[in-house]
Design a protein around this motif. Sequence first.
Motif, PDB file in Angstrom:
ATOM      1  N   UNK A  10       0.823  -1.224   0.017  1.00 27.17           N
ATOM      2  CA  UNK A  10       0.003   0.011  -0.011  1.00 27.17           C
ATOM      3  C   UNK A  10       0.977   1.339   0.129  1.00 27.17           C
ATOM      4  N   UNK A  11       0.645   1.962  -0.916  1.00 25.19           N
ATOM      5  CA  UNK A  11       1.381   3.529  -0.989  1.00 25.19           C
ATOM      6  C   UNK A  11       0.123   4.703  -1.343  1.00 25.19           C
ATOM      7  N   UNK A  12       0.531   5.647  -0.704  1.00 22.90           N
ATOM      8  CA  UNK A  12      -0.302   6.661  -0.638  1.00 22.90           C
ATOM      9  C   UNK A  12       0.169   8.165  -1.031  1.00 22.90           C
ATOM     10  N   UNK A  65       5.288   9.737  -2.112  1.00 22.80           N
ATOM     11  CA  UNK A  65       4.518   8.751  -1.611  1.00 22.80           C
ATOM     12  C   UNK A  65       4.949   8.260  -0.256  1.00 22.80           C
ATOM     13  N   UNK A  66       3.931   7.778   0.350  1.00 20.41           N
ATOM     14  CA  UNK A  66       4.302   6.972   1.761  1.00 20.41           C
ATOM     15  C   UNK A  66       3.712   5.768   1.515  1.00 20.41           C
ATOM     16  N   UNK A  67       4.727   4.498   1.907  1.00 19.74           N
ATOM     17  CA  UNK A  67       4.488   3.426   2.108  1.00 19.74           C
ATOM     18  C   UNK A  67       3.842   3.313   3.599  1.00 19.74           C
ATOM     19  N   UNK A 108      -4.440  -6.405  10.205  1.00 17.88           N
ATOM     20  CA  UNK A 108      -5.262  -5.648   9.348  1.00 17.88           C
ATOM     21  C   UNK A 108      -4.756  -6.201   7.772  1.00 17.88           C
ATOM     22  N   UNK A 109      -5.883  -6.555   6.930  1.00 16.70           N
ATOM     23  CA  UNK A 109      -5.475  -7.058   5.361  1.00 16.70           C
ATOM     24  C   UNK A 109      -5.345  -5.691   4.895  1.00 16.70           C
ATOM     25  N   UNK A 110      -4.233  -5.781   4.069  1.00 14.77           N
ATOM     26  CA  UNK A 110      -3.785  -4.618   2.969  1.00 14.77           C
ATOM     27  C   UNK A 110      -5.006  -4.418   2.178  1.00 14.77           C
ATOM     28  N   UNK A 111      -5.595  -5.343   1.481  1.00 14.25           N
ATOM     29  CA  UNK A 111      -6.869  -4.918   0.689  1.00 14.25           C
ATOM     30  C   UNK A 111      -7.782  -4.449   1.397  1.00 14.25           C
ATOM     31  N   UNK A 112      -8.164  -4.851   2.737  1.00 14.86           N
ATOM     32  CA  UNK A 112      -9.270  -4.386   3.415  1.00 14.86           C
ATOM     33  C   UNK A 112      -9.020  -2.773   3.583  1.00 14.86           C
ATOM     34  N   UNK A 113      -7.963  -2.398   3.931  1.00 16.99           N
ATOM     35  CA  UNK A 113      -7.670  -1.075   4.032  1.00 16.99           C
ATOM     36  C   UNK A 113      -7.950  -0.334   2.851  1.00 16.99           C
ATOM     37  N   UNK A 114      -7.326  -0.688   1.595  1.00 13.41           N
ATOM     38  CA  UNK A 114      -7.247  -0.043   0.645  1.00 13.41           C
ATOM     39  C   UNK A 114      -8.986   0.028   0.068  1.00 13.41           C
ATOM     40  N   UNK A 164      -3.237  -0.010  -4.314  1.00 18.62           N
ATOM     41  CA  UNK A 164      -3.007  -1.417  -3.768  1.00 18.62           C
ATOM     42  C   UNK A 164      -1.951  -2.044  -4.905  1.00 18.62           C
ATOM     43  N   UNK A 165      -0.738  -2.285  -4.692  1.00 20.31           N
ATOM     44  CA  UNK A 165       0.195  -2.598  -5.949  1.00 20.31           C
ATOM     45  C   UNK A 165      -0.325  -4.059  -6.592  1.00 20.31           C
ATOM     46  N   UNK A 166      -0.621  -3.931  -7.876  1.00 23.98           N
ATOM     47  CA  UNK A 166      -1.468  -5.063  -8.209  1.00 23.98           C
ATOM     48  C   UNK A 166      -0.393  -6.325  -8.829  1.00 23.98           C
TER      49      UNK A 166
END
Length: 394
Positions: free
Chosen positions: A268-270, A295-297, A305-311, A282-284
Motif C-alpha cells: 500500500x502506498x499513498x 508517496x508514503x508506504x 489488518x489486511x492490506x486490501x481491506x484497508x485499500x 494497492x500494488x497489483x
Amino acid sequence: MSNIDTLIKKLCPDGIPVKKLGEVVKFLNGRAYKKNELLDEGKYPVLRVGNFFTSEKWYYSDLELDEDKYCENGDLLYAWAASLGPMIWSGEKVIFHYHIWKLIFDESILNKQYLYHFLKNDVDEIYNSLTHSTMPHVSMANMKERLISVPPIEVQLEIVSMLDELDMYESSLMDKLEEEKCLRKEQFDAYAIRLLTGENEGKEYENVELKQIAKFSYGYTDKAKDAGSVRFIRITDIDENGFLKNNDAKYIDYSEDVEKYMLHKGDIVMARTGATYGKTLYVPNDEPAAYASFLIKISFDNSIMDNKFYWFFTRTQMYWKQANKYVSTGGQPQFNTGAIGRVCVPVPPLIEQKMICEKLEKLDTAFRKMIALLENEILLRQKELAYYRKKLLS
C-alpha cells in the motif's frame, strides 16, 4: 444533409472553392514574456496556453502595448505550442501570450463559428503530423498552407448549425457517462461502508488509529526516465480510484539504495502531497517497482489488518472525511505521517476482513465492467460523430 446539398447546388453549382488558410486568415502573434515581467497582480491579465485549456493560475502585466497584442471578448484565438487548438475568447480585455495567435478574417467570407469548428476538428490531423521531438507546436508557415473549404456564408451557417447539434449530442453522452460513474461510486460507497463497519451484519467493529497498527515510510528521490530496470511509481501513476495506470510509465535503474523502496504485490502506498493527496494504491503485481518520494508506504501488522481491506476503506467517504479533516492546507496540501496516523479504520476479525474484500471485489469488478462497456459504446459514437464532422467540413 439534404438542405446543405440544396444550398450548394443553388449557390455554388460549379463546386465549393478551397483556399489556403493564409489566403483568408491573418495570424497575429502574441507577446513573449520574461519571468520577471509576469506579475501576481496588475492592469491586464496575461492569457497563456495553460489558461487556454486548464490552468486557473493567472499572471498580469502593467505594460501598455500595441492594440494587436490584446484580445477582446469574441476574438478567435489559436494556441499553437504545447497544446493545440482554437478558442473564442469570452471575457475581459487581456494580453495574449506569444504561443497564441489572434485570427483576423473577413466575416463576410468566413463565419467565425465555421472557422472555429474547422480549426477544432483539424487539431488531431495537425498533431499526428508533428514529430514530437521537441515541445509539440505548429508553425505559422505550415498553418497558412492548410486547406479550408469556403462555401457561401449561407452554407457555412447551415454547417455550423449541424456541427453545434453534434457537439451537444457528444456533450450529452459524456454527461451521461459522468452521471453513471457518480451513481456507481455512490452505490459502491454505501455498500462498502455497511460491510466495513459491520452494519450489514448488525455488528460493531472497533475503530483503531493507523499509527497503532501500521508503520510509514517515505519514498525514494530520483529522476524518472523513459527506460530502466525498475518502474518508478509516482503520484500521477495512481488513478482516482486507486488503480495503477498503465500509460506513461517511468523508470529508474536498480541499485542497492533503491532496494528498501522496492514494492511487491499487495503493498500500500499513498500520495502525501498536492491536490490529489490521500489517494491510495494497492500494488497489483510483482513487476519490479519502487515508490517515489511524494508517496508514503503504509506497512500494516497483517495479523490485525489486511492490506486490501484497508485499500477498500480508502475508497469510501469514511476515509475521505478524515483525510480532508487532518490534511495541512497551508500552501501545498500535506498529508504526512502525523496526519495519516490519526485516521481511524474499523478493524473486524481478519477472517471477516477477507470475506468483506471478496464481496467488494465482486461488486467493484462488476461496476468497472459496466463503465468500460459504456465507455466503449461512447467511443464508437464519437468515431461516428468525427466522421460526420469531417464530411460536413469537407
